[in-house]
Design a protein around this motif. Sequence first.
Motif, PDB file in Angstrom:
ATOM      1  N   PRO A 121      57.068 -41.231  -8.936  1.00  0.00           N
ATOM      2  CA  PRO A 121      58.406 -41.024  -9.503  1.00  0.00           C
ATOM      3  C   PRO A 121      58.440 -41.006 -11.020  1.00  0.00           C
ATOM      4  O   PRO A 121      59.392 -40.499 -11.614  1.00  0.00           O
ATOM      5  N   GLU A 122      57.407 -41.526 -11.676  1.00  0.00           N
ATOM      6  CA  GLU A 122      57.401 -41.603 -13.130  1.00  0.00           C
ATOM      7  C   GLU A 122      56.875 -40.306 -13.739  1.00  0.00           C
ATOM      8  O   GLU A 122      55.838 -39.803 -13.323  1.00  0.00           O
ATOM      9  N   PRO A 123      57.556 -39.751 -14.741  1.00  0.00           N
ATOM     10  CA  PRO A 123      57.004 -38.589 -15.450  1.00  0.00           C
ATOM     11  C   PRO A 123      55.798 -39.011 -16.281  1.00  0.00           C
ATOM     12  O   PRO A 123      55.641 -40.186 -16.627  1.00  0.00           O
ATOM     13  N   MET A 124      54.948 -38.041 -16.596  1.00  0.00           N
ATOM     14  CA  MET A 124      53.755 -38.355 -17.372  1.00  0.00           C
ATOM     15  C   MET A 124      53.383 -37.190 -18.273  1.00  0.00           C
ATOM     16  O   MET A 124      53.749 -36.039 -18.024  1.00  0.00           O
ATOM     17  N   LEU A 125      52.664 -37.523 -19.333  1.00  0.00           N
ATOM     18  CA  LEU A 125      52.112 -36.537 -20.242  1.00  0.00           C
ATOM     19  C   LEU A 125      50.604 -36.695 -20.239  1.00  0.00           C
ATOM     20  O   LEU A 125      50.083 -37.767 -20.553  1.00  0.00           O
ATOM     21  N   MET A 130      40.498 -37.944 -23.349  1.00  0.00           N
ATOM     22  CA  MET A 130      41.846 -37.533 -22.989  1.00  0.00           C
ATOM     23  C   MET A 130      42.743 -38.752 -22.851  1.00  0.00           C
ATOM     24  O   MET A 130      42.254 -39.890 -22.809  1.00  0.00           O
ATOM     25  N   SER A 131      44.032 -38.516 -22.803  1.00  0.00           N
ATOM     26  CA  SER A 131      45.006 -39.597 -22.678  1.00  0.00           C
ATOM     27  C   SER A 131      46.054 -39.221 -21.645  1.00  0.00           C
ATOM     28  O   SER A 131      46.395 -38.040 -21.487  1.00  0.00           O
ATOM     29  N   ILE A 132      46.569 -40.237 -20.962  1.00  0.00           N
ATOM     30  CA  ILE A 132      47.685 -40.069 -20.033  1.00  0.00           C
ATOM     31  C   ILE A 132      48.759 -41.075 -20.423  1.00  0.00           C
ATOM     32  O   ILE A 132      48.500 -42.284 -20.469  1.00  0.00           O
ATOM     33  N   VAL A 133      49.950 -40.583 -20.712  1.00  0.00           N
ATOM     34  CA  VAL A 133      51.079 -41.438 -21.072  1.00  0.00           C
ATOM     35  C   VAL A 133      52.073 -41.397 -19.913  1.00  0.00           C
ATOM     36  O   VAL A 133      52.543 -40.316 -19.536  1.00  0.00           O
ATOM     37  N   THR A 134      52.376 -42.546 -19.340  1.00  0.00           N
ATOM     38  CA  THR A 134      53.299 -42.638 -18.213  1.00  0.00           C
ATOM     39  C   THR A 134      54.620 -43.222 -18.703  1.00  0.00           C
ATOM     40  O   THR A 134      54.638 -44.238 -19.409  1.00  0.00           O
ATOM     41  N   PHE A 135      55.719 -42.595 -18.304  1.00  0.00           N
ATOM     42  CA  PHE A 135      57.042 -42.982 -18.771  1.00  0.00           C
ATOM     43  C   PHE A 135      57.875 -43.568 -17.629  1.00  0.00           C
ATOM     44  O   PHE A 135      57.619 -43.305 -16.455  1.00  0.00           O
ATOM     45  N   ALA A 136      58.887 -44.327 -17.991  1.00  0.00           N
ATOM     46  CA  ALA A 136      59.793 -44.894 -16.995  1.00  0.00           C
ATOM     47  C   ALA A 136      60.580 -43.775 -16.318  1.00  0.00           C
ATOM     48  O   ALA A 136      60.956 -42.789 -16.957  1.00  0.00           O
ATOM     49  N   ALA A 137      60.817 -43.938 -15.025  1.00  0.00           N
ATOM     50  CA  ALA A 137      61.569 -42.927 -14.289  1.00  0.00           C
ATOM     51  C   ALA A 137      63.004 -42.827 -14.801  1.00  0.00           C
ATOM     52  O   ALA A 137      63.619 -41.755 -14.766  1.00  0.00           O
ATOM     53  N   GLU A 138      63.555 -43.926 -15.289  1.00  0.00           N
ATOM     54  CA  GLU A 138      64.895 -43.955 -15.859  1.00  0.00           C
ATOM     55  C   GLU A 138      64.786 -44.249 -17.352  1.00  0.00           C
ATOM     56  O   GLU A 138      64.005 -45.090 -17.768  1.00  0.00           O
ATOM     57  N   GLY A 139      65.565 -43.549 -18.136  1.00  0.00           N
ATOM     58  CA  GLY A 139      65.615 -43.832 -19.564  1.00  0.00           C
ATOM     59  C   GLY A 139      64.698 -43.001 -20.418  1.00  0.00           C
ATOM     60  O   GLY A 139      64.689 -43.160 -21.642  1.00  0.00           O
ATOM     61  N   CYS A 140      63.926 -42.096 -19.817  1.00  0.00           N
ATOM     62  CA  CYS A 140      63.061 -41.231 -20.615  1.00  0.00           C
ATOM     63  C   CYS A 140      63.903 -40.089 -21.197  1.00  0.00           C
ATOM     64  O   CYS A 140      64.626 -39.416 -20.445  1.00  0.00           O
TER      65      CYS A 140
END
Length: 291
Positions: A42-46, A89-99
Amino acid sequence: MRMEANRYRATANPESTHRSPILRIDSGTADGHQRLPTHSHPEPMLMWTATATVMGIAGSREWLIPPGYGLWIPGGVEHTGTVLHAGEMSIVTFAAEGCPITWSEPTGIEVGTLLRELVAHLDVVGPAHPTRPHAEALMFALLTPLATQDVHAAVPTDPRARAVAERLLADPADQRELAAWADEVHASVRTLSRLFRAETGLSFASWRTQVRMRAAARLLAGGASVSSTARAVGYRRPSAFVDAFRRSTGQTPGTYLPRSAGRGRLSTPPDLRSVRQPSPSDDASSRLRST
């Protein structure tokens, strides 16, 4: 893929008034020729690369992610990836709410010098650090979408056209034109031409060009020279290949070559776009590209 992670502290300091939308930053080395199982969360990622080259699949599209570029994957979208060339490489994981990023589709981005340094900074400082709100705001402001360009080569379903497609996928250097292929699969030139157009959305010539450029991008990312790549995908003269590659991707083949790491934890990225789908205007000129 293996990541030697520098784990970001995942939970925000309760004493801080700033609640970071970043849940986690994983930075490290990805081994070559490893594939991540298809999954979603459910979390977006870059995901972005400093020196690695990755072929990602997300949202029914394929994405060539070379050094200095990344892919935004919204929450809930199934994705996988294969490391074509090992590197950082890097992976940044963001909160599902509030991004603050609300892109609903996978989106390619360019990671310039400032953006990569901001990610490196956020990987080091804690959630309560006084610079964090400003650094995060600037990071999100710098996440600018690139024009999305598909590298997927649709394969026809009709057995005659599919037989031709599979042989060209196996050997993009095959020089036979549509008339020879029509004899091979016992179909008329008109029928075979119609099948490619109807089932792939491209003429035979444009479809073959797409396959060749896709194969070339993989070979270059794996370290093959421009001249050897040109021969491997059916171009007798490297200059003709370079010209065709530039028309198809907007970049030179050298952009796809792996780069060694620079000083520090992250290297300076090159400039690149993903392989685009050839347009109908490419049809006439594509016959000249293999000469």
